[in-house]
Design an enzyme around this catalytic site. Structure first.
Site, PDB file in Angstrom:
ATOM      1  CG  ASP A 294      19.207 -16.123 -57.900  1.00  0.00           C
ATOM      2  OD1 ASP A 294      19.738 -14.786 -56.551  1.00  0.00           O
ATOM      3  OD2 ASP A 294      20.112 -17.052 -57.207  1.00  0.00           O
TER       4      ASP A 294
ATOM      5  CD  GLU B  96      30.896 -14.438 -52.195  1.00  0.00           C
ATOM      6  OE1 GLU B  96      30.809 -15.197 -50.812  1.00  0.00           O
ATOM      7  OE2 GLU B  96      29.671 -15.470 -52.310  1.00  0.00           O
TER       8      GLU B  96
ATOM      9  CD  GLU C  58      28.155 -15.949 -57.666  1.00  0.00           C
ATOM     10  OE1 GLU C  58      26.810 -16.013 -56.582  1.00  0.00           O
ATOM     11  OE2 GLU C  58      29.035 -15.791 -58.010  1.00  0.00           O
TER      12      GLU C  58
ATOM     13  CG  HIS D 239      23.153 -14.286 -55.001  1.00  0.00           C
ATOM     14  ND1 HIS D 239      22.302 -15.236 -55.501  1.00  0.00           N
ATOM     15  CD2 HIS D 239      24.513 -14.198 -54.909  1.00  0.00           C
ATOM     16  CE1 HIS D 239      23.619 -16.004 -56.234  1.00  0.00           C
ATOM     17  NE2 HIS D 239      24.667 -15.410 -55.891  1.00  0.00           N
TER      18      HIS D 239
ATOM     19  CG  ASN E 191      31.923 -12.459 -58.405  1.00  0.00           C
ATOM     20  OD1 ASN E 191      31.191 -11.646 -58.977  1.00  0.00           O
ATOM     21  ND2 ASN E 191      31.237 -13.251 -58.174  1.00  0.00           N
TER      22      ASN E 191
HETATM   23  O1  G3I Z   1      28.559 -32.552 -54.484  1.00  0.00           O
HETATM   24  C1  G3I Z   1      28.283 -32.464 -52.915  1.00  0.00           C
HETATM   25  C2  G3I Z   1      27.182 -33.792 -52.802  1.00  0.00           C
HETATM   26  O2  G3I Z   1      28.597 -34.926 -53.159  1.00  0.00           O
HETATM   27  C3  G3I Z   1      27.468 -34.570 -51.223  1.00  0.00           C
HETATM   28  O3  G3I Z   1      26.738 -35.635 -51.283  1.00  0.00           O
HETATM   29  C4  G3I Z   1      25.876 -32.997 -50.717  1.00  0.00           C
HETATM   30  C5  G3I Z   1      25.522 -33.371 -49.885  1.00  0.00           C
HETATM   31  O4  G3I Z   1      25.334 -32.012 -48.687  1.00  0.00           O
HETATM   32  O5  G3I Z   1      26.831 -32.163 -51.380  1.00  0.00           O
HETATM   33  C6  G3I Z   1      27.297 -31.403 -52.378  1.00  0.00           C
HETATM   34  O6  G3I Z   1      27.307 -30.142 -52.239  1.00  0.00           O
HETATM   35  C7  G3I Z   1      27.034 -29.161 -52.655  1.00  0.00           C
HETATM   36  C8  G3I Z   1      27.193 -28.240 -53.960  1.00  0.00           C
HETATM   37  O7  G3I Z   1      26.627 -27.351 -53.518  1.00  0.00           O
HETATM   38  C9  G3I Z   1      27.475 -28.971 -54.919  1.00  0.00           C
HETATM   39  O8  G3I Z   1      25.509 -29.240 -54.860  1.00  0.00           O
HETATM   40  C10 G3I Z   1      27.487 -28.391 -50.811  1.00  0.00           C
HETATM   41  O9  G3I Z   1      27.228 -29.416 -50.538  1.00  0.00           O
HETATM   42  C11 G3I Z   1      26.604 -27.485 -51.373  1.00  0.00           C
HETATM   43  O10 G3I Z   1      27.178 -26.896 -50.039  1.00  0.00           O
HETATM   44  C12 G3I Z   1      27.377 -26.070 -52.269  1.00  0.00           C
HETATM   45  O11 G3I Z   1      26.584 -24.828 -52.646  1.00  0.00           O
HETATM   46  C13 G3I Z   1      27.047 -24.209 -53.225  1.00  0.00           C
HETATM   47  C14 G3I Z   1      27.274 -23.400 -52.900  1.00  0.00           C
HETATM   48  O12 G3I Z   1      28.008 -21.989 -53.507  1.00  0.00           O
HETATM   49  C15 G3I Z   1      28.595 -23.383 -51.875  1.00  0.00           C
HETATM   50  O13 G3I Z   1      28.800 -22.659 -50.937  1.00  0.00           O
HETATM   51  C16 G3I Z   1      25.431 -24.486 -54.144  1.00  0.00           C
HETATM   52  O14 G3I Z   1      25.428 -25.219 -55.340  1.00  0.00           O
HETATM   53  C17 G3I Z   1      26.395 -23.005 -54.950  1.00  0.00           C
HETATM   54  O15 G3I Z   1      25.415 -22.771 -55.688  1.00  0.00           O
HETATM   55  C18 G3I Z   1      26.638 -21.625 -54.061  1.00  0.00           C
HETATM   56  O16 G3I Z   1      26.727 -21.002 -55.363  1.00  0.00           O
HETATM   57  C19 G3I Z   1      27.865 -19.777 -54.752  1.00  0.00           C
HETATM   58  C20 G3I Z   1      28.455 -18.792 -55.516  1.00  0.00           C
HETATM   59  O17 G3I Z   1      29.389 -19.478 -55.580  1.00  0.00           O
HETATM   60  C21 G3I Z   1      29.483 -17.727 -54.877  1.00  0.00           C
HETATM   61  N1  G3I Z   1      28.536 -16.581 -54.429  1.00  0.00           N
HETATM   62  C22 G3I Z   1      27.061 -16.821 -54.048  1.00  0.00           C
HETATM   63  C23 G3I Z   1      26.003 -18.255 -54.620  1.00  0.00           C
HETATM   64  C24 G3I Z   1      25.197 -18.476 -53.793  1.00  0.00           C
HETATM   65  O18 G3I Z   1      25.408 -18.915 -52.590  1.00  0.00           O
END
Ligand code: G3I
Length: 335
Positions: free
Chosen positions: A260, A152, A258, A229, A193
């Site tokens: 969906d 990004e 990725e 996405h 990416n």
């Molecule tokens: O692990 C913590 C947990 O300990 C905590 O209690 C909780 C409370 O918010 O957060 C948890 O972390 C989260 C993490 O996912 C794991 O679940 C984060 O808040 C959350 O922001 C994070 O989101 C991820 C996101 O990227 C962050 O930018 C998504 O799962 C993940 O699917 C998403 O993936 C991105 C790709 O890397 C790049 N392209 C876009 C894609 C979708 O946004």
């Protein structure tokens, strides 16, 4: 195309490995991984592997896995010098046991970046970035087939995103990141990416120009990662096939990394049919492009998709529903 026999289907169902949806109980499709010569992958959260049905569908359908969050800097090194490899290592063990290929995500990204990294002065940031890339890629040398090295890096208008890397290291940070990753694992395929680069638009144009220029300079970049996405509300990206082909013509591989297709909740037949069309076109366009080598979805079940948490009121973005039943989109690409 292979066909699963009714008998084999009944045996698997009897083992509890797979539950067919009522609507297609008489019809058993072969797993996705068996109907294509491309890698078919999914993002995976290792903790979910403890769910028996999640693990069974993943193992059956896909031959590549991408850790959804476990290789991001924030997860690996939240505190300077203290690495937590546990989540990534768990997925590596799963991949080895089940002979799955792995995609690494991601080395250089402005998001999920620890604050201690963002706060470093320029010269230290450069050294730390090099160290990070070298440490992570070396650890998984020979185990991770392809890396999203830089994620990004562009704005929608095609200008460089104003990240800490861009601000402090300048344009050259991208070429440097690829060189460092290549030194750490010369056999890994290295990708740039991004999202909203499915069709032909200012962002994909800028990425195309960058890849062209890096290739010309001999920078070891081997692939264009297209996140894909999509939303049924925004229409299918214009110029998708043309875009894939132009990147392929640069001599790099193309991967959907990725995919969906989200929708306003709740789903209904019409929305699911539009979603199915979009997934099918993503799939067919990849297969119409010789250099498109991978079709990876960002999760495979609506039970665990990132979408509802990020787009309130939207979801149902995956190929399988919450109960692991294949949706019309699955049947569209695997009739
Ligand atoms: O692990 C913590 C947990 O300990 C905590 O209690 C909780 C409370 O918010 O957060 C948890 O972390 C989260 C993490 O996912 C794991 O679940 C984060 O808040 C959350 O922001 C994070 O989101 C991820 C996101 O990227 C962050 O930018 C998504 O799962 C993940 O699917 C998403 O993936 C991105 C790709 O890397 C790049 N392209 C876009 C894609 C979708 O946004």
């Amino acid at each position: 195309m292979l066909r699963r026999t009714a008998l084999a289907g009944a045996v698997l169902a009897g083992l509890g490995v797979w539950q067919a949806p009522a609507a297609s109980a008489a019809h058993w499709a072969p797993p996705l991984q068996h109907i294509t010569h491309r890698y078919v992958g999914s993002a995976v959260t290792p903790a979910h592997l403890a769910e028996r049905d999640y693990r069974a569908v993943l193992t059956r359908e896909f031959d590549s896995v991408t850790p959804e969050n476990e290789l991001k800097w924030e997860t690996l090194e939240a505190t300077r010098g203290q690495y937590d490899w546990s989540g990534a290592d768990e997925l590596v063990r799963y991949a080895k046991k089940h002979r799955k290929s792995m995609r690494g995500h991601t080395l250089v990204w402005h998001s999920q970046l620890p604050t201690w990294v963002a706060e470093l002065p320029a010269d230290e940031l450069r050294a730390v970035l090099r160290q990070h890339i070298t440490t992570v890629v070396s650890r998984y040398r020979g185990k991770i087939r392809a890396w999203d090295v830089v994620n990004e890096a562009f704005n929608e208008d095609g200008t460089r995103r104003d990240t800490v890397f861009q601000q402090k290291l300048g344009d050259g940070y991208i070429a440097d990141a690829f060189r460092w990753a290549h030194q750490a694992d010369p056999s890994a395929k290295l990708y740039i990416n991004d999202y909203n680069v499915e069709g032909v638009n200012p962002k994909s144009d800028a990425t195309y120009e960058l890849v062209r220029s890096l290739r010309k300079q001999g920078v070891p970049i081997h692939g264009m990662g297209i996140q894909a996405h999509l939303s049924i509300e925004y229409g299918f990206p214009t110029g998708y096939r043309e875009n894939l082909k132009r990147f392929g013509a640069l001599g790099v591989d193309v991967a959907l990394t990725e995919a969906d297709v989200r929708m306003p909740l709740p789903p209904d037949d019409a929305k699911l049919a539009t979603q199915a069309q979009y997934f099918k076109e993503l799939w067919d366009g990849c297969h119409a492009t010789r250099r498109c080598v991978e079709f990876t979805t960002w999760g495979f079940t609506d039970r665990h998709s990132w979408v509802p948490g990020w787009f309130p009121g939207e979801g149902a973005a995956c190929l399988f529903d919450e109960n692991m039943r294949p949706k019309p989109a699955y049947r569209a690409i695997n009739p």
